[in-house]
Every structure is written in C-alpha cells, then in structure tokens.
Design a protein around this motif. Structure first.
Motif, PDB file in Angstrom:
ATOM      1  N   ILE A 433     -16.950   3.822  -6.743  1.00  0.00           N
ATOM      2  CA  ILE A 433     -17.315   4.646  -5.583  1.00  0.00           C
ATOM      3  C   ILE A 433     -16.131   5.498  -5.130  1.00  0.00           C
ATOM      4  CG2 ILE A 433     -18.181   4.591  -3.223  1.00  0.00           C
ATOM      5  CD1 ILE A 433     -20.185   3.616  -5.326  1.00  0.00           C
ATOM      6  N   VAL A 434     -14.911   4.952  -5.241  1.00  0.00           N
ATOM      7  CA  VAL A 434     -13.711   5.624  -4.744  1.00  0.00           C
ATOM      8  C   VAL A 434     -12.826   6.029  -5.912  1.00  0.00           C
ATOM      9  CG1 VAL A 434     -11.713   5.446  -3.223  1.00  0.00           C
ATOM     10  CG2 VAL A 434     -13.815   4.212  -2.663  1.00  0.00           C
ATOM     11  N   GLU A 435     -12.379   7.273  -5.931  1.00  0.00           N
ATOM     12  CA  GLU A 435     -11.476   7.754  -6.972  1.00  0.00           C
ATOM     13  C   GLU A 435     -10.027   7.683  -6.478  1.00  0.00           C
ATOM     14  OE1 GLU A 435     -12.733  11.665  -7.972  1.00  0.00           O
ATOM     15  OE2 GLU A 435     -14.521  10.982  -9.078  1.00  0.00           O
ATOM     16  N   LEU A 436      -9.100   7.710  -7.436  1.00  0.00           N
ATOM     17  CA  LEU A 436      -7.690   7.570  -7.084  1.00  0.00           C
ATOM     18  C   LEU A 436      -7.222   8.679  -6.149  1.00  0.00           C
ATOM     19  CD1 LEU A 436      -4.966   6.213  -7.285  1.00  0.00           C
ATOM     20  CD2 LEU A 436      -4.594   7.360  -9.482  1.00  0.00           C
ATOM     21  N   ASP A 437      -7.612   9.920  -6.412  1.00  0.00           N
ATOM     22  CA  ASP A 437      -7.184  11.011  -5.538  1.00  0.00           C
ATOM     23  C   ASP A 437      -7.680  10.813  -4.111  1.00  0.00           C
ATOM     24  OD1 ASP A 437      -5.642  12.521  -7.318  1.00  0.00           O
ATOM     25  OD2 ASP A 437      -7.416  13.515  -8.149  1.00  0.00           O
ATOM     26  N   VAL A 438      -8.857  10.233  -3.960  1.00  0.00           N
ATOM     27  CA  VAL A 438      -9.410   9.985  -2.627  1.00  0.00           C
ATOM     28  C   VAL A 438      -8.589   8.930  -1.900  1.00  0.00           C
ATOM     29  CG1 VAL A 438     -11.411   9.123  -1.343  1.00  0.00           C
ATOM     30  CG2 VAL A 438     -11.738  10.705  -3.254  1.00  0.00           C
ATOM     31  N   VAL A 439      -8.208   7.863  -2.607  1.00  0.00           N
ATOM     32  CA  VAL A 439      -7.448   6.809  -1.941  1.00  0.00           C
ATOM     33  C   VAL A 439      -6.026   7.282  -1.622  1.00  0.00           C
ATOM     34  CG1 VAL A 439      -6.348   5.489  -3.833  1.00  0.00           C
ATOM     35  CG2 VAL A 439      -7.298   4.282  -1.889  1.00  0.00           C
ATOM     36  N   ILE A 440      -5.483   8.185  -2.440  1.00  0.00           N
ATOM     37  CA  ILE A 440      -4.162   8.742  -2.139  1.00  0.00           C
ATOM     38  C   ILE A 440      -4.220   9.578  -0.858  1.00  0.00           C
ATOM     39  CG2 ILE A 440      -2.390  10.372  -2.921  1.00  0.00           C
ATOM     40  CD1 ILE A 440      -2.970   9.432  -5.789  1.00  0.00           C
ATOM     41  N   GLN A 441      -5.263  10.401  -0.737  1.00  0.00           N
ATOM     42  CA  GLN A 441      -5.414  11.183   0.480  1.00  0.00           C
ATOM     43  C   GLN A 441      -5.655  10.287   1.683  1.00  0.00           C
ATOM     44  OE1 GLN A 441      -4.953  14.589   0.844  1.00  0.00           O
ATOM     45  NE2 GLN A 441      -4.974  13.977   2.995  1.00  0.00           N
ATOM     46  N   THR A 442      -6.399   9.203   1.471  1.00  0.00           N
ATOM     47  CA  THR A 442      -6.660   8.252   2.555  1.00  0.00           C
ATOM     48  C   THR A 442      -5.377   7.568   2.989  1.00  0.00           C
ATOM     49  OG1 THR A 442      -8.887   7.867   1.706  1.00  0.00           O
ATOM     50  CG2 THR A 442      -8.012   6.238   3.237  1.00  0.00           C
ATOM     51  N   MET A 443      -4.513   7.261   2.025  1.00  0.00           N
ATOM     52  CA  MET A 443      -3.223   6.667   2.369  1.00  0.00           C
ATOM     53  C   MET A 443      -2.411   7.616   3.244  1.00  0.00           C
ATOM     54  SD  MET A 443       0.037   5.618   0.068  1.00  0.00           S
ATOM     55  CE  MET A 443       1.001   6.995   0.651  1.00  0.00           C
ATOM     56  N   LEU A 444      -2.438   8.905   2.909  1.00  0.00           N
ATOM     57  CA  LEU A 444      -1.724   9.887   3.709  1.00  0.00           C
ATOM     58  C   LEU A 444      -2.328   9.999   5.104  1.00  0.00           C
ATOM     59  CD1 LEU A 444       0.488  12.026   3.890  1.00  0.00           C
ATOM     60  CD2 LEU A 444      -1.136  13.687   2.937  1.00  0.00           C
ATOM     61  N   ASP A 445      -3.656  10.005   5.186  1.00  0.00           N
ATOM     62  CA  ASP A 445      -4.317  10.039   6.493  1.00  0.00           C
ATOM     63  C   ASP A 445      -3.917   8.826   7.331  1.00  0.00           C
ATOM     64  OD1 ASP A 445      -5.654  12.326   5.692  1.00  0.00           O
ATOM     65  OD2 ASP A 445      -7.497  11.266   5.133  1.00  0.00           O
ATOM     66  N   THR A 446      -3.885   7.667   6.682  1.00  0.00           N
ATOM     67  CA  THR A 446      -3.504   6.431   7.376  1.00  0.00           C
ATOM     68  C   THR A 446      -2.059   6.507   7.851  1.00  0.00           C
ATOM     69  OG1 THR A 446      -5.046   5.216   5.951  1.00  0.00           O
ATOM     70  CG2 THR A 446      -3.425   3.920   7.169  1.00  0.00           C
ATOM     71  N   ALA A 447      -1.191   7.055   7.010  1.00  0.00           N
ATOM     72  CA  ALA A 447       0.219   7.202   7.379  1.00  0.00           C
ATOM     73  C   ALA A 447       0.369   8.074   8.617  1.00  0.00           C
ATOM     74  CB  ALA A 447       1.004   7.796   6.212  1.00  0.00           C
ATOM     75  N   ARG A 448      -0.377   9.157   8.661  1.00  0.00           N
ATOM     76  CA  ARG A 448      -0.280  10.062   9.803  1.00  0.00           C
ATOM     77  C   ARG A 448      -0.808   9.427  11.084  1.00  0.00           C
ATOM     78  NH1 ARG A 448      -2.414  15.269   6.281  1.00  0.00           N
ATOM     79  NH2 ARG A 448      -0.350  15.957   5.550  1.00  0.00           N
ATOM     80  N   ALA A 449      -1.789   8.551  10.937  1.00  0.00           N
ATOM     81  CA  ALA A 449      -2.379   7.908  12.115  1.00  0.00           C
ATOM     82  C   ALA A 449      -1.605   6.674  12.565  1.00  0.00           C
ATOM     83  CB  ALA A 449      -3.830   7.513  11.815  1.00  0.00           C
ATOM     84  N   MET A 450      -0.753   6.134  11.699  1.00  0.00           N
ATOM     85  CA  MET A 450      -0.037   4.901  11.994  1.00  0.00           C
ATOM     86  C   MET A 450       0.988   5.125  13.103  1.00  0.00           C
ATOM     87  SD  MET A 450       2.084   2.498   9.298  1.00  0.00           S
ATOM     88  CE  MET A 450       0.657   2.283   8.218  1.00  0.00           C
ATOM     89  N   HIS A 451       1.075   4.189  14.011  1.00  0.00           N
ATOM     90  CA  HIS A 451       2.046   4.271  15.103  1.00  0.00           C
ATOM     91  C   HIS A 451       3.459   4.203  14.534  1.00  0.00           C
ATOM     92  CE1 HIS A 451       4.220   3.326  18.797  1.00  0.00           C
ATOM     93  NE2 HIS A 451       3.127   3.681  19.477  1.00  0.00           N
ATOM     94  N   SER A 452       4.356   4.954  15.118  1.00  0.00           N
ATOM     95  CA  SER A 452       5.732   5.022  14.609  1.00  0.00           C
ATOM     96  C   SER A 452       6.439   3.679  14.633  1.00  0.00           C
ATOM     97  CB  SER A 452       6.544   6.047  15.406  1.00  0.00           C
ATOM     98  OG  SER A 452       6.620   5.673  16.774  1.00  0.00           O
ATOM     99  N   ASP A 453       6.008   2.753  15.499  1.00  0.00           N
ATOM    100  CA  ASP A 453       6.641   1.430  15.546  1.00  0.00           C
ATOM    101  C   ASP A 453       6.527   0.693  14.221  1.00  0.00           C
ATOM    102  OD1 ASP A 453       7.280   1.883  18.155  1.00  0.00           O
ATOM    103  OD2 ASP A 453       5.914   0.404  19.013  1.00  0.00           O
ATOM    104  N   TYR A 454       5.532   1.073  13.415  1.00  0.00           N
ATOM    105  CA  TYR A 454       5.276   0.367  12.169  1.00  0.00           C
ATOM    106  C   TYR A 454       5.745   1.160  10.951  1.00  0.00           C
ATOM    107  CZ  TYR A 454       2.589  -2.430  15.353  1.00  0.00           C
ATOM    108  OH  TYR A 454       2.225  -3.214  16.408  1.00  0.00           O
ATOM    109  N   LYS A 455       6.686   2.061  11.178  1.00  0.00           N
ATOM    110  CA  LYS A 455       7.225   2.875  10.098  1.00  0.00           C
ATOM    111  C   LYS A 455       8.734   2.683   9.993  1.00  0.00           C
ATOM    112  CE  LYS A 455       3.698   6.508  10.552  1.00  0.00           C
ATOM    113  NZ  LYS A 455       3.491   7.964  10.750  1.00  0.00           N
ATOM    114  N   GLU A 456       9.135   1.477   9.632  1.00  0.00           N
ATOM    115  CA  GLU A 456      10.542   1.169   9.324  1.00  0.00           C
ATOM    116  C   GLU A 456      11.479   1.439  10.495  1.00  0.00           C
ATOM    117  OE1 GLU A 456      13.125   1.328   5.190  1.00  0.00           O
ATOM    118  OE2 GLU A 456      11.590   2.839   5.558  1.00  0.00           O
TER     119      GLU A 456
END
Length: 473
Positions: A433-456
């Motif tokens: 159902i999910v292709e690699l390019d889709v999950v890569i874009q989803t990872m980027l979307d998740t990164a942008r939405a993630m609170h800065s406290d959880y980014k190292e």
C-alpha cells in the motif's frame, strides 16, 4: 543532488556524532583553508548555535573544533591520542593552528573562545561561526551548518553537491532507482555500481569498498574486546559488548580479528544466539562511537551500529555469504541513504532519531534483502517497512550524550532491519500500500511537525526525566 556517492554517505571518522563531531570538525578544516596566512592570525573564536550549543559538550563538539583547527584529519588521527591533544590545548591555552610546518601558535582559551550561544540560526539547528582576527586587524568570519551525516554547508554558498560528474543513472528518488533497474534489467546494486564507476575504476571501487568493510569489521571486533569500563561523559554507562561476546562464545573474544572471525564461524545459528549476537555487534560499534573511537557514519555516527550489525548477521548467519555480495550490500545501503538525504534529512537535530536510526535501518533492510536474493521491488519494500516502523522516533539523549538511549537503539534498529527484509522477501510488492518515496516524504512531514524538544536538544523525553547527576548516583 543526484551526484551523491555512496562514499558521501559512508564516511570514516571519530565519534560520538556525525552532525555534532564530524561535521564541526570538517567545518574547522574548511575554515582553515580560507585563511591565506595562518601565521597572521592573532586570535580565533568559535560560536556554537542551536543543537550544537545545547548538546555540544556531550557530543564532543568543542573537542572536534579544536582538533579541526589544529589540522587533524578525523579519518586518520590516532584516537587514543585525542585526550592528550585536548589536555595540551587546555593547559597551554594555545592552538597549533593548522599543525605542521605551516601552522602557527595562537592563544586560545576553550572556556572563553568557544561560545555556546543560547539561540539557533534560521537555516539549520546545527550552526557554528568561526571568527579569525588577523594581526592587521582584519577579521575573517564564516558560518557553517552541520546538516547530518558529516555533511556541511557554508552559509552563502550553493547547497547542492556538484563535485561529481553526471551519472549514467541520475537518482533523485526511489522511483528513479526502481525504474532504472526495471528498464536495464540490472539489480539495484548493479545500477549503483554503474554510477560509482564514473568516479572510480572497477579495481579502485572494489578496493575502497573493501577498506570500508574492513573498518566495519575492525570496529565490531574492537568493541567486543574493549575493557568493561564506564563510557566518558558522567552517565557511568558501562560497556557491555566484551562481556556479552564472551558469554555467547563461552570464552573471551580473540584479540586478533582472524581468530575472532573463526570463533564467530563456529557459532550454532539458533534463533536466540543469532538475535543476541546482532545486538552484541550493534552495541560493540556504538560503545566505540561513544568512546570517541573510529567508526563509519552509516548514515550518521549515532546510528553507526545498525549497518555493521546486519552485515555481520549476513556474513556469519546466512548461508553462502560472499565478499562480492557484501560489496553489493554496501552499495545498496549507501544508495538508500542518499535518497533519504536528498528528499528528507539524516540529521536528528532536524528530524529526530527517525532520521538516524530509522534511515540506517531502512538502508540495512534494503541491503540485506538484495544480497538474500530479493527483487528490486522487494529491496525497496524492505526499506519502506523499516522506516515505516521508525516514524516519529524522537531524539532525547540523556545529558546530550550519544549513550542512552542511542546505543541500544542501534540494536533495535538492526533487528527491525532484519525483520523488514524477511517480511519483504515473503511478500508480493504489488500488494504493498505504501511506497518508499511516500514514507520518505512522510518522515520529512513528521520531522517538520515534531516539537524541537525532541530533536537532539536534551530538553525532552528521557533527557528531562533522567539527569547525568541522577544516573551517576
């Protein structure tokens, strides 16, 4: 950015962090090249911003910039000598700027001349500025960004990598890679190899890959024989790989690699033994990384244990493993990492740990699937499965150290990679159902939405619940 080589993704360097140690180190070396006459430098300062400031001490950023300014190469420096060099700089309050005959001594007080700024720069969380004041009064100032995996970008310069010639198979995304494999009838490894042959002769390419494979072997072995001492940083995390290896072998790991190799080849590959060894291999690498040892960014230092752990799983526990297949493993892993780099991020300061352990697990899953006979479709499916189950993984290192939860996370990422490969090999990619390019874009979307406290930043998660002082008690 289609000109990224697998050797841009895999870099030999010093731990504990590719973005906080290797990147700033390389930035310091790059800054030296901008100074026309080192002997004319009267003073030098370094300003660290964002995540480099918040977790820089735990990640050795201050150490890295000093060693870089002294001209040491992270790929060749004798890691055992690092404490001596840093101790000398602190006691003498001097930098041997650039090192060697062309170097120059300049006064340098690390406590004052490395400034941890309480703010971030806008381009990327990992920013650092070097300022050199010359005897003439002129100042040379440059700002760099360490964008993950040892990659650096200088402020005001082009961000695209343009140093490599155009490849026969220019790859921007996973769909490109799959399209080339289908149209040419080549495996993914062979598509990657054709690109790399624009940069190296076949003989040189194999020799370079073999060198990296040997470094992987060396760091696993070194971690399995290292003394059971506490890792630096104050958390009192005790190294475990040596005891674990000895328990699994029924005897201490051999001090020379050929004998260690022979020990591993005698292991009965039952499920519990294999899974325990995969964890041991991963721990061994990341304990070395945390101790400022030499590792390979895969694609980062914090995630350096996943690829060699899965490689060793293939080498010692899969029938009919070969050196040629290990070279294919390396190339496929590198290409998957480059696709993530081009389309998302491999920086935990930008995307959380999904960008490091998640990417390394996807790289390893694809590589393992390839060498176990998977189709190109199954190979990319394995990478997708691995990343899908790392989405949202935060980066919350206690005390800003690449130890808890980072070391054990490599073991978890390696096991997920093996599971993802097995799932892909038993599946029909047409049903996915999910292709690699889709999950890569989803990872980027998740990164942008993630609170800065959880980014190292060491300002969220475990880092807020457990302090260095508490853990040391």
């Amino acid at each position: 950015m289609h000109r990224i080589s697998i050797f841009d993704i895999f870099k030999i360097g010093v731990g504990p962090s590719s973005s906080h140690t290797l990147g700033p180190w390389k930035a310091a070396l790059a800054f030296l090249e901008l100074i026309p006459e080192l002997k004319e430098v009267a003073a030098i300062k370094v300003h660290l911003y964002g995540s480099l400031s918040k977790t820089g001490v735990g990640h050795g950023t201050d150490i890295a910039v000093m060693l870089g300014l002294e001209g040491f190469d992270p790929e060749t420096i004798e890691t055992a000598d690092i404490p001596f060099h840093i101790g000398r700089i602190n006691s003498e309050q001097l930098l041997q700027l650039g090192g060697g005959a062309a170097g120059a001594k300049v006064g340098f007080n690390p406590a004052k001349d490395i400034v941890f700024e309480n703010r971030a720069r806008s381009f990327h969380p990992n920013g650092l500025t070097f300022i050199a004041r010359l005897n003439s009064g002129r100042k040379i100032r440059r700002t760099y960004y360490s964008i993950g995996g040892g990659f650096i970008v200088r402020e005001g310069s082009a961000s695209k990598l343009v140093g490599h010639p155009t490849m026969p198979y220019p790859i921007e995304c996973a769909d490109d890679l799959l399209g080339y494999a289908r149209s040419s009838g080549r495996s993914i490894a062979d598509v990657v190899r054709q690109n790399e042959l624009r940069l190296y002769t076949a003989e040189d390419l194999n020799a370079k890959i073999d060198r990296y494979l040997n470094v992987f072997s060396s760091v696993v072995h070194k971690g399995c024989i290292a003394p059971e001492v506490n890792l630096p940083g104050g958390l009192n995390v005790k190294r475990r790989a040596r005891r674990m290896a000895a328990k699994l072998l029924g005897e201490p790991a051999a001090l020379e690699y050929p004998a260690f190799d022979a020990q591993l080849r005698r292991i009965a590959p039952d499920f519990q033994s294999v899974t325990s060894w995969v964890s041991c291999f991963a721990l061994a690498v990341n304990e070395e990384n945390a101790a400022l040892g030499r590792v390979i960014t895969s694609p980062t230092n914090g995630a350096a244990g996943v690829i060699p752990a899965v490689l060793f799983y293939y080498r010692y526990f899969c029938p009919k493993s070969t050196l040629a297949a290990e070279r294919d493993f390396f190339m496929v892993a590198g290409e998957i990492g480059s696709i993530f780099k081009k389309n998302a991020t491999i920086s935990a300061a930008e995307g959380g740990c999904q960008a490091e352990i998640g990417v390394s697990s996807a790289m390893a899953a694809a590589a393992l699937t390839e060498v176990l006979g998977g189709t190109p479709e199954q190979t990319l499916m394995a990478a997708e499965i691995a990343m899908e189950h790392h989405l949202g993984l935060t980066c919350d290192p206690i005390g800003g150290l690449v130890q808890i939860p980072c070391i054990e996370r490599n073991a978890m990422g390696a096991m997920k990679a093996i599971t993802a490969a097995n799932l892909a090999l038993q599946s029909d990619p047409d049903d996915a159902i999910v292709e690699l390019d889709v999950v890569i874009q989803t990872m980027l979307d998740t990164a942008r939405a993630m609170h800065s406290d959880y980014k190292e930043t060491a300002e969220g998660g475990l880092a807020m619940r457990v302090s260095v002082a508490t853990a040391a008690c």
